[in-house]
Design a protein around this motif. Structure first.
Motif, short mmCIF file in Angstrom:
data_model
loop_
_atom_site.label_atom_id
_atom_site.label_comp_id
_atom_site.label_asym_id
_atom_site.label_seq_id
_atom_site.Cartn_x
_atom_site.Cartn_y
_atom_site.Cartn_z
N GLN A 233 -8.26 1.40 -2.25
CA GLN A 233 -8.16 2.27 -1.07
C GLN A 233 -7.55 3.63 -1.41
N LEU A 234 -6.78 3.68 -2.48
CA LEU A 234 -6.12 4.93 -2.88
C LEU A 234 -7.01 5.80 -3.78
N GLN B 61 -1.53 14.90 -1.38
CA GLN B 61 -1.56 14.82 0.07
C GLN B 61 -2.29 16.01 0.67
N TYR C 32 0.83 -1.21 0.00
CA TYR C 32 0.00 0.00 0.00
C TYR C 32 0.86 1.25 0.00
N ARG D 64 1.56 6.99 -6.38
CA ARG D 64 0.38 7.77 -6.81
C ARG D 64 0.59 9.25 -6.56
N ASN D 65 1.08 9.60 -5.37
CA ASN D 65 1.27 11.02 -5.05
C ASN D 65 2.33 11.66 -5.94
N SER E 138 -5.01 -2.08 -2.71
CA SER E 138 -4.40 -0.77 -2.51
C SER E 138 -4.97 0.26 -3.49
N LEU F 59 1.03 4.18 -2.68
CA LEU F 59 0.65 5.51 -2.20
C LEU F 59 1.70 6.55 -2.61
#
Length: 502
Positions: free
Chosen positions: A205-206, A176, A156, A163-164, A202, A160
């Motif tokens: 959830q993202l 963020q 995850y 992705r950011n 993941s 994460l």
């Protein structure tokens, strides 16, 4: 009124010390006297539920230690004993004694490792243990890492951060701070069809959705197929979508297969993708004497998952997440005045919450430290190599007994199925192998997993235990054949009629 509180806490008093010793000694006796002759008692779910109702009665007044430990003994008695060599279902390792001992210390210290002032020595021990592993990986000095609860959290975190970073790169958005832009629906993640389910979990959830994960076909060695990955990447770009990450696997759950990290790294350079390697299972090869080369290009990854509670023989839970560039943690850093104020960061104080999605964190690094200091890396590597060799010998043994073995073991997982002698109906074959898995679980003698590949039911040995032996496996193979014949003769016609009807 005499409350006698101090008896129940770690406290410099005679009463506290006496109670602590009695509890630890009673616990040691409970485990030592278990006389584990098979991994499970075979007790029915109904009887276990009844036992649980009985022992979970919470009294108003405390009970005698002997009575309490008797109830706890019943819980242990009907548990699955992972330390038995015949427990071979899942990636669930027999824990080494140093790890078990370290758990006592971790529990006694009971530190939360989110800020340095709560865990002054533990923070630096974790940092040094992680540095040691980053050196084994081949990461540069600017790399960093953090202990996690396991592969789910680590995978995850990898996605994460990816992705950011993608939101900044492609949309000039700080996800963020500002959340996901509408255009984030175009983002895509690639992984093989045998990658762990947490890639999809993941993505969901993202906020990217399960549909954002593109599954790539595998080759005849169950590795991510580079040709199919290229085709997918080209097609995604033609459709105006944005592939931003690829997840390679070093040790798939069913096959133990390891993707070609070098070729994937080259692909990543061409398409400017974030490379996350899920080495939750295969990360232990870092210390293998014979198979270390399979991870030679692990250092190419932007982020890595390693689970110590799999092939490192640590108690659950114990995992780690690594990044090639510590600046990547900026994507999740947040300062709270009461926990990790900005002035701490400016002064060089390490608060681990700044690189974790957990606040409360355990001192799991102590388990790894005690294990390696007591065993040494040489013995640890020999354990890994032994289990892989045993898995390969077991695959040969199964073939000699006319089992259908699906693959040549890469790590220490073996997928196989028993083929009946007289009936070749595929429904019957599936039912027979399902029945075998249930029979041996209920007997408690052999715990093996079941899975499906291309619609076919397979049995699985996950052979993590260094105390297992080829002699033990020969006995299991013979027993599976005998019980298979019995099931075929007793239930074959009934199962066959059912499969035809439905």
């Amino acid at each position: 009124m005499n409350t006698n509180f101090e008896q129940w806490f770690l406290y410099p008093s005679e009463q506290s010390e006496k109670t602590f010793h009695e509890l630890i000694e009673s616990t040691v006796r409970l485990i030592a006297n278990a006389k584990i002759d098979k991994p499970f008692t075979g007790t029915s779910r109904e009887d276990i539920e009844e036992m649980a109702r009985k022992v979970t009665h919470m009294p108003a007044s405390g009970q005698q230690m002997e009575a309490v430990m008797k109830d706890i003994h019943d819980v242990a008695k009907h548990s699955l004993w992972i330390s038995h060599p015949s427990a071979m279902a899942h990636l669930h390792c027999p824990p080494l004694l140093p790890s078990i001992a370290a758990e006592v210390i971790i529990g006694a210290l009971n530190q939360s490792m989110d800020s340095w002032d709560q865990s002054p020595a533990a923070t630096y021990v974790e940092e040094e243990v992680l540095k040691y592993f980053m050196k084994q990986i081949g990461y540069p000095a600017k790399a960093d890492g953090v202990f996690t609860s396991g592969g789910t959290q680590s995978n995850y975190m990898g996605l994460l951060l990816a992705r950011n970073q993608a939101c900044r790169t492609y949309f000039s958005v700080n996800a963020q701070r500002d959340g996901l832009p509408v255009e984030a629906s175009k983002l895509r993640i690639l992984c093989s069809e045998h990658a762990h389910f947490t890639v999809q979990q993941s993505a969901a959830q993202l906020g990217l959705g399960i549909h954002s994960v593109v599954k790539v076909k595998t080759n005849d060695q169950q590795q991510l197929c580079l040709d199919d990955a290229r085709k997918n990447l080209e097609q995604l770009q033609k459709e105006g979508l944005i592939p931003f990450a690829i997840v390679a696997t070093a040790g798939t759950t069913d096959f133990g297969s390891i993707d070609n990290l070098k070729e994937i790294a080259d692909l990543v350079d061409t398409y400017q993708l974030w490379l996350h390697v899920d080495a939750a299972y295969g990360g232990a090869l870092l210390f293998s004497h014979q198979y270390r080369h399979l991870l030679n290009h692990l250092s190419e990854a932007d982020s890595i998952t390693i689970d110590f509670h799999k092939l490192y023989y640590q108690t659950i839970s114990c995992g780690a997440f690594f990044v090639k560039d510590k600046q990547s943690f900026q994507h999740i850093m947040y300062h709270a005045d009461y926990l990790n104020p900005e002035e701490d960061h400016e002064e060089g104080i390490i608060n681990l919450v700044e690189k974790s999605v957990q606040t409360t964190k355990r001192f799991d690094a102590l388990k790894v430290l005690m294990t390696f200091k007591l065993l040494g890396t040489d013995m640890f590597g020999k354990m890994i190599d032994y289990t892989i060799q045993l898995a390969r010998e077991t695959a040969d043994l199964l073939r000699q007994h006319n089992f259908d073995v699906l693959h040549e073991p890469r790590l220490n997982a073996v997928l196989f199925r028993l083929l009946p002698e007289y009936v070749d109906d595929p429904h019957f074959v599936n039912q027979l192998n399902l029945e075998l898995q249930r029979y041996f679980y209920q007997s408690g003698e052999l715990i093996m997993a079941k899975t499906k590949q291309n619609g076919k039911v397979y049995l699985k040995f996950t052979m993590l235990h260094p105390l297992n032996s080829l002699k033990n496996m020969k006995n299991h193979v013979e027993n599976i054949k005998q019980i298979g014949k019995k099931i075929e003769s007793e239930k074959g016609e009934k199962v066959y009629e059912y499969s035809v009807r439905y």
